[in-house]
Design a protein around this motif. Structure first.
Motif, PDB file in Angstrom:
ATOM      1  N   SER A   1      -1.798  -6.656   4.589  1.00 14.99           N
ATOM      2  CA  SER A   1      -2.128  -7.308   6.237  1.00 14.99           C
ATOM      3  C   SER A   1      -1.970  -8.288   5.898  1.00 14.99           C
ATOM      4  O   SER A   1      -2.180  -9.918   4.758  1.00 14.99           O
ATOM      5  CB  SER A   1      -3.191  -6.659   6.378  1.00 14.99           C
ATOM      6  OG  SER A   1      -4.297  -7.398   5.062  1.00 14.99           O
TER       7      SER A   1
ATOM      8  N   HIS B   1       0.722   5.619   0.699  1.00 15.40           N
ATOM      9  CA  HIS B   1      -0.574   6.913   0.708  1.00 15.40           C
ATOM     10  C   HIS B   1       0.623   7.546   0.166  1.00 15.40           C
ATOM     11  O   HIS B   1       1.575   8.190   1.068  1.00 15.40           O
ATOM     12  CB  HIS B   1      -0.852   6.140   2.474  1.00 15.40           C
ATOM     13  CG  HIS B   1      -0.778   4.895   3.174  1.00 15.40           C
ATOM     14  ND1 HIS B   1      -2.329   4.815   3.342  1.00 15.40           N
ATOM     15  CD2 HIS B   1       0.147   3.921   3.367  1.00 15.40           C
ATOM     16  CE1 HIS B   1      -2.032   3.474   3.667  1.00 15.40           C
ATOM     17  NE2 HIS B   1      -0.670   2.830   4.168  1.00 15.40           N
TER      18      HIS B   1
ATOM     19  N   ASN C   1       0.998  -1.171  -0.285  1.00 11.10           N
ATOM     20  CA  ASN C   1      -0.139  -0.056   0.374  1.00 11.10           C
ATOM     21  C   ASN C   1       0.383   1.520   0.616  1.00 11.10           C
ATOM     22  O   ASN C   1       2.147   0.994   0.582  1.00 11.10           O
ATOM     23  CB  ASN C   1      -1.337  -0.209   0.984  1.00 11.10           C
ATOM     24  CG  ASN C   1      -1.819  -1.389   1.670  1.00 11.10           C
ATOM     25  OD1 ASN C   1      -2.647  -1.751   0.560  1.00 11.10           O
ATOM     26  ND2 ASN C   1      -1.506  -1.840   2.557  1.00 11.10           N
TER      27      ASN C   1
ATOM     28  N   GLU D   1      -4.840   5.865  -0.325  1.00  8.94           N
ATOM     29  CA  GLU D   1      -4.539   5.218  -0.147  1.00  8.94           C
ATOM     30  C   GLU D   1      -4.909   4.839  -1.229  1.00  8.94           C
ATOM     31  O   GLU D   1      -6.260   4.812  -2.047  1.00  8.94           O
ATOM     32  CB  GLU D   1      -4.996   4.303   0.758  1.00  8.94           C
ATOM     33  CG  GLU D   1      -4.158   2.716   0.812  1.00  8.94           C
ATOM     34  CD  GLU D   1      -5.121   1.954   2.697  1.00  8.94           C
ATOM     35  OE1 GLU D   1      -4.948   2.688   3.757  1.00  8.94           O
ATOM     36  OE2 GLU D   1      -5.274   0.912   2.017  1.00  8.94           O
TER      37      GLU D   1
ATOM     38  N   ARG E   1       3.858   7.187   2.086  1.00 10.88           N
ATOM     39  CA  ARG E   1       4.185   6.567   3.067  1.00 10.88           C
ATOM     40  C   ARG E   1       3.698   5.436   2.453  1.00 10.88           C
ATOM     41  O   ARG E   1       2.639   4.920   1.783  1.00 10.88           O
ATOM     42  CB  ARG E   1       3.284   6.588   4.684  1.00 10.88           C
ATOM     43  CG  ARG E   1       3.508   7.858   5.689  1.00 10.88           C
ATOM     44  CD  ARG E   1       2.621   7.677   6.502  1.00 10.88           C
ATOM     45  NE  ARG E   1       1.999   8.646   5.803  1.00 10.88           N
ATOM     46  CZ  ARG E   1       0.348   7.756   5.944  1.00 10.88           C
ATOM     47  NH1 ARG E   1       0.226   6.109   6.762  1.00 10.88           N
ATOM     48  NH2 ARG E   1      -0.913   7.926   6.076  1.00 10.88           N
ATOM     49  N   SER E   2       4.314   4.097   2.887  1.00 18.01           N
ATOM     50  CA  SER E   2       4.095   3.026   1.797  1.00 18.01           C
ATOM     51  C   SER E   2       3.752   1.745   3.719  1.00 18.01           C
ATOM     52  O   SER E   2       4.067   2.086   4.826  1.00 18.01           O
ATOM     53  CB  SER E   2       5.337   2.147   2.102  1.00 18.01           C
ATOM     54  OG  SER E   2       6.353   2.379   2.981  1.00 18.01           O
ATOM     55  N   SER E   3       2.489   1.022   3.976  1.00 18.40           N
ATOM     56  CA  SER E   3       2.597  -0.037   4.060  1.00 18.40           C
ATOM     57  C   SER E   3       2.544  -1.292   3.594  1.00 18.40           C
ATOM     58  O   SER E   3       2.109  -1.428   2.516  1.00 18.40           O
ATOM     59  CB  SER E   3       1.213   0.461   5.133  1.00 18.40           C
ATOM     60  OG  SER E   3       0.300   0.743   4.055  1.00 18.40           O
ATOM     61  N   SER E   4       2.442  -2.031   4.611  1.00 16.97           N
ATOM     62  CA  SER E   4       2.719  -3.863   4.075  1.00 16.97           C
ATOM     63  C   SER E   4       1.727  -4.398   3.603  1.00 16.97           C
ATOM     64  O   SER E   4       0.790  -3.499   4.603  1.00 16.97           O
ATOM     65  CB  SER E   4       3.673  -4.468   5.547  1.00 16.97           C
ATOM     66  OG  SER E   4       4.415  -4.470   6.096  1.00 16.97           O
TER      67      SER E   4
ATOM     68  N   SER F   1      10.713  -4.183   6.065  1.00 13.62           N
ATOM     69  CA  SER F   1       8.748  -4.244   5.427  1.00 13.62           C
ATOM     70  C   SER F   1       8.920  -4.974   6.399  1.00 13.62           C
ATOM     71  O   SER F   1       9.099  -6.109   7.230  1.00 13.62           O
ATOM     72  CB  SER F   1       8.748  -4.387   4.841  1.00 13.62           C
ATOM     73  OG  SER F   1       6.859  -4.340   4.538  1.00 13.62           O
ATOM     74  N   SER F   2       7.101  -4.758   7.204  1.00 12.76           N
ATOM     75  CA  SER F   2       6.794  -6.070   8.302  1.00 12.76           C
ATOM     76  C   SER F   2       5.955  -6.904   6.965  1.00 12.76           C
ATOM     77  O   SER F   2       5.712  -8.347   7.399  1.00 12.76           O
ATOM     78  CB  SER F   2       5.875  -5.242   9.539  1.00 12.76           C
ATOM     79  OG  SER F   2       4.818  -4.775   8.532  1.00 12.76           O
ATOM     80  N   THR F   3       6.749  -6.774   5.832  1.00 11.94           N
ATOM     81  CA  THR F   3       5.582  -7.828   5.011  1.00 11.94           C
ATOM     82  C   THR F   3       6.259  -9.419   5.427  1.00 11.94           C
ATOM     83  O   THR F   3       5.674 -10.161   5.114  1.00 11.94           O
ATOM     84  CB  THR F   3       6.377  -6.836   3.599  1.00 11.94           C
ATOM     85  OG1 THR F   3       6.301  -5.880   3.132  1.00 11.94           O
ATOM     86  CG2 THR F   3       5.794  -8.525   2.267  1.00 11.94           C
TER      87      THR F   3
END
Length: 285
Positions: A65, A31, A29, A36, A60-63, A92-94
């Motif tokens: 879910s 943002h 993802n 998003e 911003r990036s997010s892993s 990353s938390s991926t």
């Protein structure tokens, strides 16, 4: 294929390769302010570049879910083993979310066979590993042996970077604005490497001028390997196919790699590299 390969938005793999080998991609993802987007799903590269140029700050990036991975894994026929090559845990938390998604599905379907691998790399480094995995699968390698092979190969995978611009590094807070302004004035280019321990990124050298930086990048390859038999060189670029092809030609004229992969960076890696950024990945001796 007898094994389902799953990657994520931190991997830069040619679309033709993904389609040919039916590889599943779990998007990350991005943002932009309150907006998003899922990489490769509702944000293509031309629109991404337009939005990036207009933004005062980096998105911003997010892993994905854990549920994103759960859904991707569940969609695979239950009798097909799954090999998930996850974006490096160092960035990353991926990887952790993929493991959680795996556990969620195994609680429902304990007979599933799923291996989640922290690749310790990103971008075309994952393409290099995916190419290796496909070759081994096509050779008929058993799944437990495939997983062991990939764990061994990722320890040999070497990922090198060179940035054409420092704008995104400064925006992302990885280089303070004063140092960044000085570096830009002096035309300093950063050479970086994915670390072997945890798979994050370190600056290895600072070189003045783009031509010298690329020359040094090519020289570095020879410092990691002298055996090129059956080895592949992978290159990814941020909106700069011409220079990527020129780099590939220069590498191939210097080192006898058996094959090559060239691909464009997706939105996630492009966010941090900036336009003109180049990544090379190969196996060290």
């Amino acid at each position: 294929m007898t094994v389902q390969i799953v990657i994520d938005g931190g991997a830069d793999v040619p679309s033709s390769f993904i389609e040919k080998h039916d590889i599943k991609v779990v998007p990350l993802n991005l943002h932009f302010g309150e907006e998003e987007y899922k990489t490769g799903v509702d944000l293509d590269l031309p629109e991404f570049y337009r939005k990036l140029k207009a933004a005062d700050e980096l998105p911003r990036s997010s892993s994905p879910s854990p549920n994103d991975f759960y859904e991707a894994f569940k969609a695979v026929p239950s009798d097909v083993p799954i090999l998930n090559l996850a974006l490096t845990q160092g960035l990353s938390s991926t990887y952790e979310h993929a493991e959680m998604g795996k556990k969620m599905l195994l609680e429902e379907e304990p007979d599933r066979t799923i291996a989640v691998i922290n690749t310790k790399t990103a971008s075309c480094g994952v393409a290099l590993l995916a190419d290796d995995a496909v070759k081994r699968i096509n050779e008929g390698m058993a799944f437990p042996d495939l997983v062991a092979h990939m764990e061994e190969r990722l320890e040999k995978a070497t990922t090198l970077f060179v940035l054409k611009t420092l704008e995104n590094v400064i925006k992302g807070g990885r280089l303070d604005r004063v140092k960044g302004a000085i570096a830009k004035t002096l035309n300093i280019k950063l050479l970086m490497k994915g670390t072997e321990e945890v798979g994050d990124i370190d600056v290895t050298e600072k070189v003045r001028g783009s031509k010298k930086a690329v020359r040094r990048l090519v020289e570095q390859i020879g410092e990691y390997t002298s055996d090129f038999e059956n080895k592949t060189i992978a290159i990814s670029h941020c909106n700069d196919e011409e220079n990527a092809k020129a780099l590939l030609e220069r590498i191939q004229s210097t080192y006898p790699f058996t094959s090559s992969i060239i691909t464009e960076m997706g939105p996630l890696i492009s966010t941090y590299s900036g336009e003109g950024g180049l990544v090379v990945a190969f196996y060290k001796d």
